[in-house]
Design a protein around this motif. Structure first.
Motif, PDB file in Angstrom:
ATOM      1  N   VAL A  96     -26.998  87.125   3.040  1.00  0.00           N
ATOM      2  CA  VAL A  96     -26.355  85.843   3.756  1.00  0.00           C
ATOM      3  C   VAL A  96     -26.683  84.536   2.977  1.00  0.00           C
ATOM      4  O   VAL A  96     -26.312  83.580   3.401  1.00  0.00           O
ATOM      5  CB  VAL A  96     -27.046  85.662   5.121  1.00  0.00           C
ATOM      6  CG1 VAL A  96     -26.500  86.862   5.908  1.00  0.00           C
ATOM      7  CG2 VAL A  96     -28.465  85.659   5.085  1.00  0.00           C
ATOM      8  N   GLY A  97     -27.513  84.699   1.748  1.00  0.00           N
ATOM      9  CA  GLY A  97     -27.484  83.508   0.925  1.00  0.00           C
ATOM     10  C   GLY A  97     -28.495  83.991  -0.260  1.00  0.00           C
ATOM     11  O   GLY A  97     -28.876  85.028  -0.200  1.00  0.00           O
ATOM     12  N   PRO A  98     -28.731  82.916  -1.042  1.00  0.00           N
ATOM     13  CA  PRO A  98     -29.567  83.429  -2.286  1.00  0.00           C
ATOM     14  C   PRO A  98     -30.923  83.561  -1.892  1.00  0.00           C
ATOM     15  O   PRO A  98     -31.429  83.167  -1.133  1.00  0.00           O
ATOM     16  CB  PRO A  98     -29.188  82.009  -3.055  1.00  0.00           C
ATOM     17  CG  PRO A  98     -28.590  81.116  -2.158  1.00  0.00           C
ATOM     18  CD  PRO A  98     -28.268  81.595  -1.181  1.00  0.00           C
ATOM     19  N   GLY A  99     -31.753  84.560  -2.723  1.00  0.00           N
ATOM     20  CA  GLY A  99     -33.196  84.655  -2.209  1.00  0.00           C
ATOM     21  C   GLY A  99     -33.736  84.960  -3.757  1.00  0.00           C
ATOM     22  O   GLY A  99     -33.286  85.417  -4.623  1.00  0.00           O
ATOM     23  N   PRO A 152     -42.821  81.657  -9.659  1.00  0.00           N
ATOM     24  CA  PRO A 152     -44.189  82.064  -9.328  1.00  0.00           C
ATOM     25  C   PRO A 152     -44.819  80.978  -8.572  1.00  0.00           C
ATOM     26  O   PRO A 152     -45.403  80.780  -7.504  1.00  0.00           O
ATOM     27  CB  PRO A 152     -44.988  82.314 -10.549  1.00  0.00           C
ATOM     28  CG  PRO A 152     -43.785  82.873 -11.406  1.00  0.00           C
ATOM     29  CD  PRO A 152     -42.644  82.210 -10.978  1.00  0.00           C
ATOM     30  N   LYS A 153     -44.603  79.560  -9.185  1.00  0.00           N
ATOM     31  CA  LYS A 153     -45.244  78.524  -8.500  1.00  0.00           C
ATOM     32  C   LYS A 153     -44.768  78.291  -7.075  1.00  0.00           C
ATOM     33  O   LYS A 153     -45.479  77.739  -6.205  1.00  0.00           O
ATOM     34  CB  LYS A 153     -44.959  77.125  -9.388  1.00  0.00           C
ATOM     35  CG  LYS A 153     -45.937  75.889  -9.025  1.00  0.00           C
ATOM     36  CD  LYS A 153     -45.666  74.791  -9.956  1.00  0.00           C
ATOM     37  CE  LYS A 153     -46.412  73.677  -9.717  1.00  0.00           C
ATOM     38  NZ  LYS A 153     -45.960  72.444 -10.198  1.00  0.00           N
ATOM     39  N   LEU A 154     -43.593  78.193  -6.728  1.00  0.00           N
ATOM     40  CA  LEU A 154     -42.952  78.135  -5.445  1.00  0.00           C
ATOM     41  C   LEU A 154     -43.707  79.244  -4.646  1.00  0.00           C
ATOM     42  O   LEU A 154     -44.013  78.805  -3.385  1.00  0.00           O
ATOM     43  CB  LEU A 154     -41.344  78.361  -5.679  1.00  0.00           C
ATOM     44  CG  LEU A 154     -40.460  77.356  -6.069  1.00  0.00           C
ATOM     45  CD1 LEU A 154     -39.326  77.883  -5.784  1.00  0.00           C
ATOM     46  CD2 LEU A 154     -40.848  75.941  -5.315  1.00  0.00           C
ATOM     47  N   LYS A 155     -43.763  80.337  -5.023  1.00  0.00           N
ATOM     48  CA  LYS A 155     -44.611  81.435  -4.200  1.00  0.00           C
ATOM     49  C   LYS A 155     -45.781  80.877  -3.979  1.00  0.00           C
ATOM     50  O   LYS A 155     -46.527  81.768  -3.167  1.00  0.00           O
ATOM     51  CB  LYS A 155     -44.273  82.691  -4.915  1.00  0.00           C
ATOM     52  CG  LYS A 155     -42.927  83.243  -4.687  1.00  0.00           C
ATOM     53  CD  LYS A 155     -43.086  85.042  -5.166  1.00  0.00           C
ATOM     54  CE  LYS A 155     -41.627  85.366  -5.651  1.00  0.00           C
ATOM     55  NZ  LYS A 155     -41.797  86.302  -6.760  1.00  0.00           N
ATOM     56  N   GLY A 156     -46.578  80.122  -4.753  1.00  0.00           N
ATOM     57  CA  GLY A 156     -47.831  79.977  -4.632  1.00  0.00           C
ATOM     58  C   GLY A 156     -48.923  80.753  -5.132  1.00  0.00           C
ATOM     59  O   GLY A 156     -50.106  80.694  -4.979  1.00  0.00           O
ATOM     60  N   VAL A 157     -48.269  81.186  -6.195  1.00  0.00           N
ATOM     61  CA  VAL A 157     -49.178  82.186  -7.446  1.00  0.00           C
ATOM     62  C   VAL A 157     -50.263  81.163  -7.816  1.00  0.00           C
ATOM     63  O   VAL A 157     -49.808  80.060  -8.359  1.00  0.00           O
ATOM     64  CB  VAL A 157     -48.320  82.774  -8.452  1.00  0.00           C
ATOM     65  CG1 VAL A 157     -49.267  83.432  -9.429  1.00  0.00           C
ATOM     66  CG2 VAL A 157     -47.352  83.688  -7.538  1.00  0.00           C
ATOM     67  N   ALA A 199     -36.067  79.213  -4.099  1.00  0.00           N
ATOM     68  CA  ALA A 199     -36.416  77.963  -3.371  1.00  0.00           C
ATOM     69  C   ALA A 199     -35.679  77.851  -2.069  1.00  0.00           C
ATOM     70  O   ALA A 199     -34.788  78.307  -1.768  1.00  0.00           O
ATOM     71  CB  ALA A 199     -36.146  76.809  -4.431  1.00  0.00           C
ATOM     72  N   SER A 200     -36.644  77.139  -1.014  1.00  0.00           N
ATOM     73  CA  SER A 200     -35.915  76.839   0.183  1.00  0.00           C
ATOM     74  C   SER A 200     -35.191  75.437   0.022  1.00  0.00           C
ATOM     75  O   SER A 200     -35.048  74.901  -0.949  1.00  0.00           O
ATOM     76  CB  SER A 200     -36.933  76.389   1.398  1.00  0.00           C
ATOM     77  OG  SER A 200     -37.615  75.526   0.956  1.00  0.00           O
ATOM     78  N   ARG A 201     -34.220  75.115   1.131  1.00  0.00           N
ATOM     79  CA  ARG A 201     -33.507  74.013   0.677  1.00  0.00           C
ATOM     80  C   ARG A 201     -34.565  72.590   0.361  1.00  0.00           C
ATOM     81  O   ARG A 201     -34.266  71.994  -0.317  1.00  0.00           O
ATOM     82  CB  ARG A 201     -32.724  73.563   1.923  1.00  0.00           C
ATOM     83  CG  ARG A 201     -31.362  74.362   1.909  1.00  0.00           C
ATOM     84  CD  ARG A 201     -30.414  74.279   3.122  1.00  0.00           C
ATOM     85  NE  ARG A 201     -31.483  74.646   4.527  1.00  0.00           N
ATOM     86  CZ  ARG A 201     -31.122  74.545   5.704  1.00  0.00           C
ATOM     87  NH1 ARG A 201     -29.989  73.741   6.115  1.00  0.00           N
ATOM     88  NH2 ARG A 201     -31.986  74.603   6.565  1.00  0.00           N
TER      89      ARG A 201
END
Ligand SMILES: Nc1ncnc2c1ncn2[C@@H]1O[C@H](COP(=O)(O)OP(=O)(O)OP(=O)(O)O)[C@@H](O)[C@H]1O
Ligand SMILES: [Mg+2]
Lengths: 271, 294
Positions: free
Chosen positions: A90-93, A119-124, B204-206
């Motif tokens: 239903v959207g990018p991921g 990885p940074k976004l994920k909090g690695v 990334a989220s919005r």
């Protein structure tokens, strides 16, 4: 059904659903421009098994990128649906990494920071992130450019960073839109081997787009041929070559035979 | 990337040079570096020295023109004082404490009005540029207000805020705010959609996409917009100081006019110009310092 068996079933299901099987079910896409409607994709049906390497070849403008973007969730299908491991897209991921046709590096981040973005976004934690970026810098042979900004890189180097960035995020599915188009012949061969290496290790599913028939045969387990007006599949070939792809594979009689077949099909279609 | 392309273009040009020069002459002078066909090239960089010299020449031309008009008595000295007279007055005035007070209060007003406008306009502009709904909500009214001259608000401002400091700051604010919102929104819309989509495919989220892509990507353009807007803030300052004040550079200019001291008017204008140039250079420096990746 007891609690235990239920729990086991759920576990089995989630285990099966961890490897990136793609199902494209009757996907079509049309664009409206003013009053006219343009059908970019017809009725596409395609099943890709987990950990399979599938390549799509086809003439320019036949809708390859459009299909890939729909799987990525960046564009919505006009009809039909795509599922990954049974879950509707239903959207990018982050489970579907993408290497774009154009350059999409973040110009304000260095090569290393670009690779560590996901990885940074994920909090690695930072040390783990360093290890990941080191690994992909090595694979893409960019170690000595780790602290450069994208504007200081050549086109081929940028594309290598984009590949490293997608891989470093550990996606289940890797969507690649002509990733090696801008590379010189030698680098291209090296990157192809590196990609096969990574694919074998990481067990990702790869959906790959290219214009290059040699590349398609060398890399994939299965090749799909698309044609335009509206975008549709006109051919499907299993690549019956040894799983271990060495450069010698390119001389294999089956390789050459398949190459002739694909070339004639594409030529026939374009004429 | 821009630079890489420029460099590339220059190399190609150089490579094409000898061929274009062609003929026996090129063979004879084989060791000489071939000269380019044209010195003035579209978009191509020129040497730093060449740029500086050209800029200085441009100032000298202005000065020469002024000198001819005033020393040549082509215009009455009451209307157009001579350059040396203005220079003299310049140092005279800057030697007095009162003038520094004028400068100080003017700088304060501009900074306060401009900072306030930025503080409110940048977030609103970012949101309006990022989300189409916000654009629809914010931009049409702004477009409408933008065309109302800020100066026309003066009477209203005096009713609202009296004639104190707030009135000046408010006028500068009104002059900058609406323009700034629209310009920031337009800057934001120029951020590459591909980059945002790339961040989505990386998980990334919005909100994260706004934080980690839209905002960093827009920053250099934003700095440039602020730099342009600051020039406008100085214009509105002078307007604000023309009415009902007894301090500031605008006031100094008005007072000089009453006594026909055109040299002092010139000094006031030049001081404002120098202050503007100074702040502009600061912005340019910050831009280079913080955004080396552009
Ligand atoms: N946003 C859009 N609006 C209208 N038409 C579009 C849009 N995007 C793509 N198309 C059309 O859809 C068709 C397929 O485009 P697509 O980019 O998928 O082609 P492609 O197979 O990837 O080509 P190439 O090999 O050149 O990259 C093209 O004819 C194109 O003009
Ligand atoms: Mg494409």
């Amino acid at each position: 059904m007891t609690k235990e068996t239920l729990a086991r079933e759920i576990r089995m299901e989630t285990e099966a659903a961890g490897h990136g099987a793609i199902a494209i079910r009757g996907v079509g896409k049309s664009y409206r421009t003013g009053k006219t409607e343009f059908q970019a994709l017809g009725n596409i049906r395609l099943d890709i098994a987990a950990n399979e390497f599938v390549t799509i070849v086809g003439p320019s403008g036949c809708g390859k990128s459009t299909l890939l973007r729909i799987v990525a969730g960046l564009e919505e299908a006009s009809v039909g649906e795509v599922t990954v491991d049974g879950v509707a897209v239903v959207g990018p991921g982050a489970d579907r990494g993408m290497v774009f046709q154009g350059y999409t590096l973040f110009p304000w981040l260095t090569v290393r920071q670009n690779i560590e973005y996901g990885p940074k976004l994920k909090g690695v934690p930072i040390l783990e992130r360093r290890a990941v970026s080191n690994r992909y810098l090595r694979i893409t042979r960019l170690e000595s450019f780790a602290n450069r900004f994208p504007k200081q890189l050549s086109g081929g180097m940028k594309q290598r960073v984009a590949i490293a960035r997608a891989l470093a995020n550990g996606p289940k599915v890797l969507l690649m839109d002509e990733p090696f188009g801008a590379l010189d012949a030698q680098t291209k061969l090296e990157m192809q081997e590196a990609l096969l290496d990574v694919w074998a290790k990481e067990k990702t599913t790869v959906l790959f787009i290219t214009h290059d028939i040699d590349e398609a045969i060398f890399l994939s387990q299965r090749i799909l041929v698309m044609a335009a007006g509206p975008g549709r599949m006109i051919g499907e070939y299993q690549v019956a070559l040894p799983a271990e792809r060495t450069p010698e594979v390119r001389e294999h009689p089956d390789f050459l035979k398949l190459k002739r077949e694909l070339a004639s099909l594409l030529k026939h279609k374009e004429a | 990337m821009m630079h890489a392309e420029k460099g590339h273009g220059a190399r190609q040009e150089a490579a094409a040079g000898p061929k274009a020069g062609g003929g026996p002459r090129a063979v004879a002078g084989a060791l000489r570096k071939p000269t380019r066909r044209h010195r003035i090239q579209i978009f191509e960089d020129i040497p730093k020295r060449g740029f500086a010299v050209t800029a200085i020449v441009s100032f000298l031309v202005m000065l020469a023109f002024w000198s001819i008009l005033s020393y040549g008595n082509m215009v009455s000295r009451v209307f157009l004082p001579t350059p040396d007279r203005v220079l003299h007055t310049f140092f005279d005035l800057l030697g007095t404490q009162a003038y520094w007070h004028h400068i100080g209060i003017s700088v304060f007003r501009v900074s306060a009005g401009f900072a306030l406008a930025c503080l409110l306009a940048i977030p609103i502009g970012l949101i309006a540029g990022t989300f189409r709904f916000a654009e629809a909500f914010v931009e049409p009214p702004m477009e409408f207000i933008r065309y109302m001259p800020a100066v026309a608000f003066i009477p209203l401002i005096m009713v609202w805020a009296g004639i104190g400091e707030w009135a000046k700051i408010l006028l500068i604010f009104i002059g900058c705010f609406f323009q700034l919102v629209l310009m920031v929104a337009s800057d934001t819309r120029q951020v590459s959609k591909d980059l945002v989509q790339a961040s989505f495919t990386l998980g990334a989220s919005r909100w994260q996409a706004v934080q980690t892509v839209v905002i960093p990507a827009v920053q250099p353009r934003l700095m440039n917009t602020m730099r342009l807007m600051l020039g406008w803030a100085w214009t509105y300052l002078v307007v604000a100081e023309l009415v009902a004040v007894n301090s500031g550079l605008g006031y100094a200019i008005m007072k000089a006019q009453r006594f026909l001291n055109t040299d002092q008017i010139f000094v006031g204008i030049i001081v404002i110009g120098l202050l503007g140039l100074f702040s502009d250079r600061i912005f340019a420096f910050l831009n280079r310092r913080f955004f080396p990746w552009v």
